[in-house]
Design an enzyme around this catalytic site. Structure first.
Site, short mmCIF file in Angstrom:
data_model
loop_
_atom_site.label_atom_id
_atom_site.label_comp_id
_atom_site.label_asym_id
_atom_site.label_seq_id
_atom_site.Cartn_x
_atom_site.Cartn_y
_atom_site.Cartn_z
N ASP A 160 0.84 -1.21 0.00
CA ASP A 160 0.00 0.00 0.00
C ASP A 160 0.88 1.26 0.00
OD1 ASP A 160 -2.40 -1.70 0.48
OD2 ASP A 160 -1.35 -2.06 2.37
N HIS A 188 -4.55 -3.20 6.61
CA HIS A 188 -4.33 -3.51 5.19
C HIS A 188 -5.67 -3.95 4.61
CE1 HIS A 188 -2.95 -5.10 1.42
NE2 HIS A 188 -3.45 -6.26 1.71
N1 LIG Z 1 -0.62 -7.86 2.48
C1 LIG Z 1 -0.63 -7.63 1.16
O1 LIG Z 1 -0.27 -6.55 0.70
C2 LIG Z 1 -1.05 -8.70 0.19
C3 LIG Z 1 -1.01 -8.47 -1.19
C4 LIG Z 1 -1.39 -9.46 -2.08
C5 LIG Z 1 -1.85 -10.68 -1.59
N2 LIG Z 1 -1.91 -10.89 -0.24
C6 LIG Z 1 -2.38 -12.15 0.33
O2 LIG Z 1 -1.30 -13.09 0.27
C7 LIG Z 1 -1.85 -14.40 0.33
C8 LIG Z 1 -1.19 -15.29 -0.72
O3 LIG Z 1 -1.50 -14.81 -2.02
P1 LIG Z 1 -1.17 -15.68 -3.32
O4 LIG Z 1 -1.63 -14.88 -4.47
O5 LIG Z 1 0.22 -16.19 -3.27
O6 LIG Z 1 -2.19 -16.89 -3.09
P2 LIG Z 1 -2.16 -18.34 -3.72
O7 LIG Z 1 -3.52 -18.90 -3.47
O8 LIG Z 1 -1.57 -18.34 -5.09
O9 LIG Z 1 -1.10 -19.10 -2.78
C9 LIG Z 1 -1.35 -19.34 -1.43
C10 LIG Z 1 -0.61 -20.62 -1.09
O10 LIG Z 1 -0.73 -20.84 0.31
C11 LIG Z 1 -0.82 -22.20 0.52
N3 LIG Z 1 -1.33 -22.46 1.86
C12 LIG Z 1 -2.62 -22.48 2.29
N4 LIG Z 1 -2.68 -22.85 3.57
C13 LIG Z 1 -1.41 -23.04 3.98
C14 LIG Z 1 -0.83 -23.46 5.20
N5 LIG Z 1 -1.57 -23.72 6.25
N6 LIG Z 1 0.51 -23.57 5.26
C15 LIG Z 1 1.29 -23.31 4.20
N7 LIG Z 1 0.80 -22.94 2.99
C16 LIG Z 1 -0.54 -22.81 2.90
C17 LIG Z 1 -1.73 -22.70 -0.60
O11 LIG Z 1 -1.57 -24.09 -0.83
C18 LIG Z 1 -1.20 -21.87 -1.77
O12 LIG Z 1 -0.18 -22.54 -2.49
C19 LIG Z 1 -3.36 -14.22 0.15
O13 LIG Z 1 -3.95 -14.27 1.44
C20 LIG Z 1 -3.49 -12.83 -0.41
O14 LIG Z 1 -4.75 -12.26 -0.11
C21 LIG Z 1 -1.53 -9.92 0.65
#
Ligand SMILES: NC(=O)c1ccc[n+]([C@@H]2O[C@H](COP(=O)([O-])OP(=O)(O)OC[C@H]3O[C@@H](n4cnc5c(N)ncnc54)[C@H](O)[C@@H]3O)[C@@H](O)[C@H]2O)c1
Length: 329
Positions: A160, A188
């Site tokens: 952000d 966030h």
């Molecule tokens: N804070 C921020 O600025 C920001 C920005 C973008 C995305 N995000 C968040 O980041 C997260 C990941 O995004 P992404 O696009 O990589 O998602 P994604 O779905 O491509 O990948 C998430 C991965 O996490 C794994 N996972 C689920 N539960 C798990 C566990 N208990 N232990 C280990 N791994 C586990 C899944 O198998 C998957 O491979 C999401 O929650 C998304 O909303 C945050």
């Protein structure tokens, strides 16, 4: 942390889309330069096969500083002795899922990971939560790790922060390097408050240079706060490379220090600064020295800023109440 031993870095959600960028950035030196590192990668069992493919690609880069990679589905093994933990993996919101369902699904993940970090991570571990809802997931992990000081848990608002810098630079037609002292306050989420009244451009007050409060309120703030949704609408997938970049930048600054004469936005446990209830993980302007952050004190907040911060903090209080009712903290 000694500077020659490999730094053990845990990353969760390692087969996901953010990590497909993040792991390669870490391994190529964007995090710690040429310091040797060991990667500890956590995934859920069904994703381990895909993760093996990612590890093959990491091998194929022949990164000189990457001395070892371990993967697994047991946080107690993967987090053993780690100095940094980037908690990216989380349960995404699916169609028909209520907010409570999302909080409890993520609660299960972050209670287990908090407990495992508490028991097996290095004493000085720095834990950064990127997986959403990031602030509250970090709160859950922190509360489930009573032996780790609360100050070692952060959540990510750096994306952000970077979005706000970029939008401001574009508005004023200046390079992004001219923008400093940006702050994201609060959660966030769409309630976050990117603050131009304390930001600077070329050393001058950003809000005064913009000179258009309607633009700040009706364009700038919503554009930054809703950027994630705009990227999903355009790309068909949520932001990944920029989230990975922000995760690297937050952890790098936390370990190595923030640039002289500037601050960054970090969601950290509140000590009551700026009226944010103690213990909530909320975004503040922070500087880091010797691996420890401090919330920048004494910034002036006008009525407009105060109301925006209060609204975002109220949302964090609601989330904390919800996870307390679910028995997660
Ligand atoms: N804070 C921020 O600025 C920001 C920005 C973008 C995305 N995000 C968040 O980041 C997260 C990941 O995004 P992404 O696009 O990589 O998602 P994604 O779905 O491509 O990948 C998430 C991965 O996490 C794994 N996972 C689920 N539960 C798990 C566990 N208990 N232990 C280990 N791994 C586990 C899944 O198998 C998957 O491979 C999401 O929650 C998304 O909303 C945050």
């Amino acid at each position: 942390m000694s500077t020659d031993a490999p730094l053990k870095i845990a990353v969760t959600g390692a087969a996901g889309q953010i990590c497909y960028s993040l792991l390669f950035r870490i391994a190529s030196g964007s995090l710690l330069g040429d310091r040797p590192i060991e990667l500890r990668l956590l995934e859920i069992t069904p994703a381990l096969k895909a993760l093996e493919g990612v590890v093959m690609e990491l091998d194929d880069c022949a990164f000189g500083n990457l001395v070892n990679i371990e993967i697994g589905d047991d946080p107690r093994k993967v987090f053993d002795g780690v100095h940094a933990a980037m908690l990216v993996g989380a349960m995404p919101r699916k169609a028909g899922m209520e907010r409570g369902d999302l909080l409890s699904a993520n609660g299960a993940i972050f209670t287990a990971q908090g407990k495992a970090l508490n028991d097996v991570a290095a004493d000085d571990v720095k834990v950064l939560v990127t997986g959403n809802p990031a602030n509250t997931n970090a709160l859950i992990a922190m509360k489930n790790a009573p032996d780790i000081p609360a100050s070692q848990f952060n959540a990510l608002t750096r994306l952000d922060h970077n979005r706000a810098k970029s939008q401001l630079a574009a508005k004023l037609g200046v390079p992004v390097t001219e923008v400093s002292h940006m702050t994201i306050w609060g959660n966030h989420s769409a309630t976050q408050y990117p603050d131009l009244f304390n930001a600077k451009v070329g050393g001058k007050n950003a809000a005064e240079l913009v000179g258009d409060e309607a633009w700040i309120e009706n364009d700038f703030i919503p554009t930054v706060a809703k950027r994630g949704a705009a990227i999903i609408a355009a790309r068909g997938l949520s932001s990944a490379a920029s989230a990975a970049n922000a995760t690297v930048e937050h952890m790098r600054d936390w370990i190595l220090g923030t640039p002289e004469g500037d601050w960054v936005s970090m969601a950290v446990p509140s000590d009551g600064s700026y009226g944010v209830p103690e213990g909530l993980i909320s975004s503040f302007p922070c500087i880091v020295k010797d691996g420890k952050y401090e919330i920048v004190q004494g910034l002036e907040l006008g009525e407009f800023s105060r109301a925006k911060i209060d609204a975002s903090v109220a949302e964090l209080v609601d989330e904390r109440n919800a996870v307390t009712e679910l028995g997660l903290i």
